[in-house]
Design an enzyme around this catalytic site. Structure first.
Site, PDB file in Angstrom:
ATOM      1  N   CYS A  41       0.858  -1.160  -0.188  1.00 48.48           N
ATOM      2  CA  CYS A  41       0.055  -0.197   0.157  1.00 48.48           C
ATOM      3  C   CYS A  41       0.866   1.270  -0.047  1.00 48.48           C
ATOM      4  O   CYS A  41       2.063   0.891   0.237  1.00 48.48           O
ATOM      5  CB  CYS A  41      -0.896   0.083   1.228  1.00 48.48           C
ATOM      6  SG  CYS A  41      -1.748  -1.706   1.529  1.00 48.48           S
ATOM      7  N   ARG A  83       1.287   1.625  -5.819  1.00 46.73           N
ATOM      8  CA  ARG A  83       1.519   0.694  -4.949  1.00 46.73           C
ATOM      9  C   ARG A  83       0.018  -0.008  -4.279  1.00 46.73           C
ATOM     10  O   ARG A  83       0.162  -1.009  -3.661  1.00 46.73           O
ATOM     11  CB  ARG A  83       2.274   1.414  -3.603  1.00 46.73           C
ATOM     12  CG  ARG A  83       3.564   2.156  -3.998  1.00 46.73           C
ATOM     13  CD  ARG A  83       4.087   2.668  -2.753  1.00 46.73           C
ATOM     14  NE  ARG A  83       4.111   1.622  -1.562  1.00 46.73           N
ATOM     15  CZ  ARG A  83       5.057   0.889  -1.460  1.00 46.73           C
ATOM     16  NH1 ARG A  83       6.305   0.965  -2.178  1.00 46.73           N
ATOM     17  NH2 ARG A  83       5.323   0.062  -0.570  1.00 46.73           N
ATOM     18  N   TRP A  95      -3.859  -1.890  -1.184  1.00 46.06           N
ATOM     19  CA  TRP A  95      -3.862  -2.790  -2.028  1.00 46.06           C
ATOM     20  C   TRP A  95      -4.416  -3.925  -1.022  1.00 46.06           C
ATOM     21  O   TRP A  95      -3.500  -4.453  -0.146  1.00 46.06           O
ATOM     22  CB  TRP A  95      -2.180  -3.110  -2.616  1.00 46.06           C
ATOM     23  CG  TRP A  95      -2.400  -4.411  -3.237  1.00 46.06           C
ATOM     24  CD1 TRP A  95      -1.864  -5.708  -2.886  1.00 46.06           C
ATOM     25  CD2 TRP A  95      -2.795  -4.634  -4.784  1.00 46.06           C
ATOM     26  NE1 TRP A  95      -2.062  -6.605  -3.822  1.00 46.06           N
ATOM     27  CE2 TRP A  95      -2.520  -6.092  -4.960  1.00 46.06           C
ATOM     28  CE3 TRP A  95      -3.150  -4.010  -5.678  1.00 46.06           C
ATOM     29  CZ2 TRP A  95      -2.724  -6.597  -6.339  1.00 46.06           C
ATOM     30  CZ3 TRP A  95      -3.289  -4.463  -6.875  1.00 46.06           C
ATOM     31  CH2 TRP A  95      -3.418  -5.883  -7.090  1.00 46.06           C
ATOM     32  N   ASN A 127       1.161   0.022   6.005  1.00 39.75           N
ATOM     33  CA  ASN A 127       1.450  -0.632   4.737  1.00 39.75           C
ATOM     34  C   ASN A 127       2.565  -1.970   5.202  1.00 39.75           C
ATOM     35  O   ASN A 127       3.342  -1.837   6.164  1.00 39.75           O
ATOM     36  CB  ASN A 127       2.516   0.109   3.872  1.00 39.75           C
ATOM     37  CG  ASN A 127       2.950  -0.836   2.494  1.00 39.75           C
ATOM     38  OD1 ASN A 127       2.364  -1.660   2.394  1.00 39.75           O
ATOM     39  ND2 ASN A 127       4.170  -0.484   2.291  1.00 39.75           N
ATOM     40  N   GLY A 128       1.857  -3.091   4.858  1.00 39.57           N
ATOM     41  CA  GLY A 128       2.393  -4.364   5.471  1.00 39.57           C
ATOM     42  C   GLY A 128       1.462  -5.546   5.815  1.00 39.57           C
ATOM     43  O   GLY A 128       0.387  -5.349   5.413  1.00 39.57           O
ATOM     44  N   GLU A 140       7.838 -20.856 -19.488  1.00 39.99           N
ATOM     45  CA  GLU A 140       7.485 -19.489 -19.021  1.00 39.99           C
ATOM     46  C   GLU A 140       8.807 -18.611 -19.528  1.00 39.99           C
ATOM     47  O   GLU A 140       8.484 -17.403 -20.000  1.00 39.99           O
ATOM     48  CB  GLU A 140       7.872 -19.750 -17.493  1.00 39.99           C
ATOM     49  CG  GLU A 140       7.774 -18.107 -16.797  1.00 39.99           C
ATOM     50  CD  GLU A 140       6.429 -17.313 -17.434  1.00 39.99           C
ATOM     51  OE1 GLU A 140       5.448 -17.819 -17.933  1.00 39.99           O
ATOM     52  OE2 GLU A 140       6.313 -16.044 -17.089  1.00 39.99           O
ATOM     53  N   LYS A 176       8.086 -15.090 -21.784  1.00 42.83           N
ATOM     54  CA  LYS A 176       8.645 -13.703 -21.148  1.00 42.83           C
ATOM     55  C   LYS A 176       9.454 -13.097 -22.417  1.00 42.83           C
ATOM     56  O   LYS A 176       9.010 -11.969 -22.716  1.00 42.83           O
ATOM     57  CB  LYS A 176       9.651 -14.190 -20.173  1.00 42.83           C
ATOM     58  CG  LYS A 176       8.903 -14.086 -18.757  1.00 42.83           C
ATOM     59  CD  LYS A 176       8.344 -13.202 -18.029  1.00 42.83           C
ATOM     60  CE  LYS A 176       7.180 -12.634 -18.105  1.00 42.83           C
ATOM     61  NZ  LYS A 176       5.851 -13.478 -18.355  1.00 42.83           N
ATOM     62  N   GLU A 188       6.926 -11.993 -25.206  1.00 37.64           N
ATOM     63  CA  GLU A 188       6.087 -10.846 -25.154  1.00 37.64           C
ATOM     64  C   GLU A 188       6.719  -9.492 -24.893  1.00 37.64           C
ATOM     65  O   GLU A 188       5.972  -8.436 -25.164  1.00 37.64           O
ATOM     66  CB  GLU A 188       5.026 -11.318 -23.992  1.00 37.64           C
ATOM     67  CG  GLU A 188       5.592 -11.288 -22.671  1.00 37.64           C
ATOM     68  CD  GLU A 188       4.660 -11.831 -21.412  1.00 37.64           C
ATOM     69  OE1 GLU A 188       3.503 -11.138 -21.861  1.00 37.64           O
ATOM     70  OE2 GLU A 188       4.812 -12.256 -20.381  1.00 37.64           O
ATOM     71  N   HIS A 198      11.407 -35.095 -32.971  1.00 38.96           N
ATOM     72  CA  HIS A 198      10.435 -35.553 -34.032  1.00 38.96           C
ATOM     73  C   HIS A 198      10.081 -34.632 -34.766  1.00 38.96           C
ATOM     74  O   HIS A 198       8.906 -34.473 -35.036  1.00 38.96           O
ATOM     75  CB  HIS A 198       9.350 -35.961 -32.968  1.00 38.96           C
ATOM     76  CG  HIS A 198       9.928 -37.142 -31.986  1.00 38.96           C
ATOM     77  ND1 HIS A 198       9.747 -38.411 -32.386  1.00 38.96           N
ATOM     78  CD2 HIS A 198      10.118 -37.192 -30.474  1.00 38.96           C
ATOM     79  CE1 HIS A 198      10.128 -39.370 -31.295  1.00 38.96           C
ATOM     80  NE2 HIS A 198      10.569 -38.486 -30.519  1.00 38.96           N
ATOM     81  N   LYS A 230      -2.651  -5.877 -19.499  1.00 40.75           N
ATOM     82  CA  LYS A 230      -2.296  -6.713 -18.168  1.00 40.75           C
ATOM     83  C   LYS A 230      -3.269  -7.617 -17.792  1.00 40.75           C
ATOM     84  O   LYS A 230      -2.848  -8.758 -17.350  1.00 40.75           O
ATOM     85  CB  LYS A 230      -2.128  -5.710 -17.150  1.00 40.75           C
ATOM     86  CG  LYS A 230      -1.820  -6.036 -15.635  1.00 40.75           C
ATOM     87  CD  LYS A 230      -0.372  -6.888 -15.763  1.00 40.75           C
ATOM     88  CE  LYS A 230      -0.075  -7.462 -14.595  1.00 40.75           C
ATOM     89  NZ  LYS A 230       1.270  -8.320 -14.892  1.00 40.75           N
TER      90      LYS A 230
END
Ligand code: AGP
Length: 612
Positions: A2, A27, A79, A105-106, A485, A489, A492, A508, A607
């Site tokens: 946050c 944040r 958040w 925040n935490g 992955e 990455k 994209e 093959h 996103k």
């Protein structure tokens, strides 16, 4: 994570607080609030205004702050981690009569026991948050000496925090303290500041002090005093910030993607720590009895993109740890293939945003068929989080860059937690293995950090190969999932064509594409498959490929075949994805930057894909 901000000065506080919060929306942005104090009829009054949704809602409510008077206050943009986004859960939180008002925040990991303790003392909670427990605990200790009360609270809480506090009977004064969450102090002629991050105050001052864990600050418009836990005054240095505003929002990083790659150690630790208590995996939010877990006869995992790659890794991990058959589907396929699920199939959907249309549709399809659905989600209160039968939240904080990194890594460790919990309950893991796994799990953040500390070699390689046209990522077992992955990455963010291939499958057909200079990334973290992987790399090497080896320290025979080798710290085989993926994230990032592309907002991508 946050954003918090505080101001004590000669100007009206509310507009300054809102301006500061607007620079901290990266944040967290699901709700916001401010608390400003003033005098009415010679009595101190603290006015609290909170709003759901983005910051502009609060701005409209307060006429950009002009409707809230006073020259000392604190603000917060949230958040959500504990308690859905709502006005009641928004900060600031306060005790009765606003005797104590604070923003946080935490994560207060032991907030449940604190809440029980406080309810027994007669306190009534207005929210579902961990932060309110902090505010009421402080109230319970406060007898007129803020420092003494704060020190007592710090002795009772576990977790991470940056806190800004107003005491109604201490007008014009802000107290602040931090542990593991960032907090800075700013000073200027017009007043003094606290903030989660530099952007919030850069408009007013560039004189900043980065306080350390467990240092307490008392701040008025004329004076800033720092204390240690013994309530002894300590001296602190102020530094001059040279960043511009945009750089400051990225914490000095050039892009959000790199910032979020570097946030992975903390994001992983934040996701793990509340669920590991005295060496035991505790996932209360699972909402399943041991008997129900023992009764599961199949796991059906469904997701999209990188979250799907987590499912691919999860298949190897969960089958090995928990002895449960795991099926994995792309959400866009699952919903149309009329899946045959057994009565005791647990469906697990994974989504950072919690809003991906295909994944949400797969969840609904599963529930329609009467199956229990567990969501592994990063955004509290998102559609998938709300509709799943139970949710295991990843605590990665807001992820701004389109290419996921820290959220992906926290999804992986969420899977490891499930694997260990299920494996132990189903008798697939011995107590000794379990203890070893838990210990190794808690070392992952520091091991990820070690890779980040050695990024220069990857940066050099990326600059050398940013012109690559076709790249193959090959691996076996878990290394195949890692390759998926790594390939996504690269594609994209750099727009370079890339494919992930099961190394044993290359011959093959696809190996016909390998020619002189083709880049092949060989992922080899799995001991029992290492030799096989090497022989696949020999195959491509003999056809002219440039081989980039990615393996664990100690596997130096990789250098007999690879043109360039990247090593990652050793870890349990099941956890290898968490380490091997980091160099691949960095490689993709640096190649994209080397090509001068918009790495945080790649072309054609969003996103969160909220459409089919
Ligand atoms: C990953 O880097 C991509 N941005 C994308 O594949 C993403 O993982 C996918 O769209 C799923 O998103 P979700 O986790 O929010 O559901």
């Amino acid at each position: 994570m946050c954003g918090i901000v505080g101001y004590a000065g000669f100007s009206e506080a509310a507009p300054i607080l809102l301006e500061g919060l607007s620079k901290l929306e990266y944040r967290g942005y699901d709700s916001a609030g401010i608390a400003v104090e003033r005098e009415e009829n010679k009595e101190p009054v603290i006015e609290v205004v909170k709003a759901m949704g983005r910051l502009h809602v609060l701005m409209e409510m307060t006429e950009n702050g002009s409707a809230v008077h006073g020259t000392c206050g604190i603000g917060h943009t949230r958040w959500a981690t504990h308690g859905e986004p709502s006005v009641a859960n928004a900060h600031p939180h306060f005790s009765e009569d606003k005797r104590v008002v604070l923003v946080h925040n935490g994560i207060i990991e032991n907030y449940k026991e604190l809440r029980e303790h406080l309810e027994k003392k007669g306190y009534e909670f207005q929210s579902e948050t961990d932060t309110e427990a902090l505010a009421l605990l402080l109230d319970s200790y406060y007898q007129g000496d803020p420092l003494e009360a704060i020190v007592k609270v710090l002795g009772r809480i576990r977790g991470s925090y940056a806190v800004g506090i107003l005491f109604k009977d201490q007008p014009g004064t802000i107290y602040a303290v931090r542990k593991d969450s960032p907090l800075i102090i700013g000073k200027s002629e017009s007043g003094n500041f606290i903030a989660s991050d530099v952007p919030a105050i850069l408009k007013y001052t560039n004189q900043v002090c980065f306080i350390q864990d467990m240092e307490i600050v008392k701040l008025t418009r004329d004076e800033i005093t720092f204390y240690d836990l013994d309530q002894e005054e300590i001296q602190k240095e102020f530094t001059i910030i040279e960043w511009d505003q945009q750089a400051a929002e990225k914490g000095g990083f050039e892009h959000f993607m790199l910032k979020e790659i570097y946030e992975q150690p903390k994001a992983v630790a934040d996701t793990l720590n509340p669920r590991i208590q005295d060496g035991e995996i505790v996932i209360e939010e699972l909402g399943m009895t041991p008997e129900e877990i023992q009764g599961i006869d199949r796991l059906q995992m469904v997701a999209c993109g990188s979250a799907y790659h987590v499912c691919m890794s999860a298949k190897y991990v969960l089958e090995r740890m928990a002895g449960i058959p795991v099926d994995v589907d792309l959400a866009s396929e699952f919903r149309y293939r009329n899946p045959i699920l057994t009565q005791n199939t647990l469906v697990i959907v994974i989504s950072q945003s919690g809003e991906t249309a295909d994944t949400l549709a797969a969840l609904r399809e599963s529930k329609k068929r009467g199956h229990k659905v567990l969501g592994i989600v990063n955004v509290v209160g998102s559609s998938i989080a709300r509709e799943a039968d139970s949710v295991l939240y990843t605590l990665a904080g807001p992820e701004i860059s389109v290419a996921t990194t820290k959220a992906y890594s926290t999804q992986l460790v969420a899977v490891y937690l499930l694997g260990l919990l299920f494996g132990k309950l189903r008798g697939c893991i011995s107590s000794e293995e379990y203890a070893e796994y838990v210990k190794e799990l808690q070392k992952l953040p520091e091991k990820i950090q070690r890779i980040l500390d050695e990024k220069e070699r990857i940066q050099w390689l990326a600059n050398k190969y940013s012109h690559a046209k076709d790249v193959f990522f090959i691996g076996r077992g878990l290394d195949y999932a890692i390759s998926m992955e790594g390939s996504l990455k690269l594609k994209e963010v750099s727009y370079i064509h890339s494919e992930a291939y099961a190394a044993g499958e290359l011959k093959h057909g696809t190996i016909s594409l390998v020619e002189n200079g083709t880049m092949v990334v060989g992922v080899a973290t799995q001991p029992q498959l290492f030799e096989k992987e090497i022989s696949n790399l020999v195959e491509v090497k003999s056809r002219g490929a440039f081989v980039l080896g990615l393996t664990s320290y100690g596997n130096y025979s990789m250098e007999d075949i690879a043109d360039f080798t990247i090593y990652v710290p050793r870890t349990a085989e099941c956890f290898a994805t968490s380490l091997a993926v980091v160099p691949l994230q960095l490689l993709a990032y640096y190649i994209s930057v080397g090509k001068g592309l918009d790495v945080d907002k790649p072309r054609n991508l969003a996103k969160s894909v909220t459409v089919e």
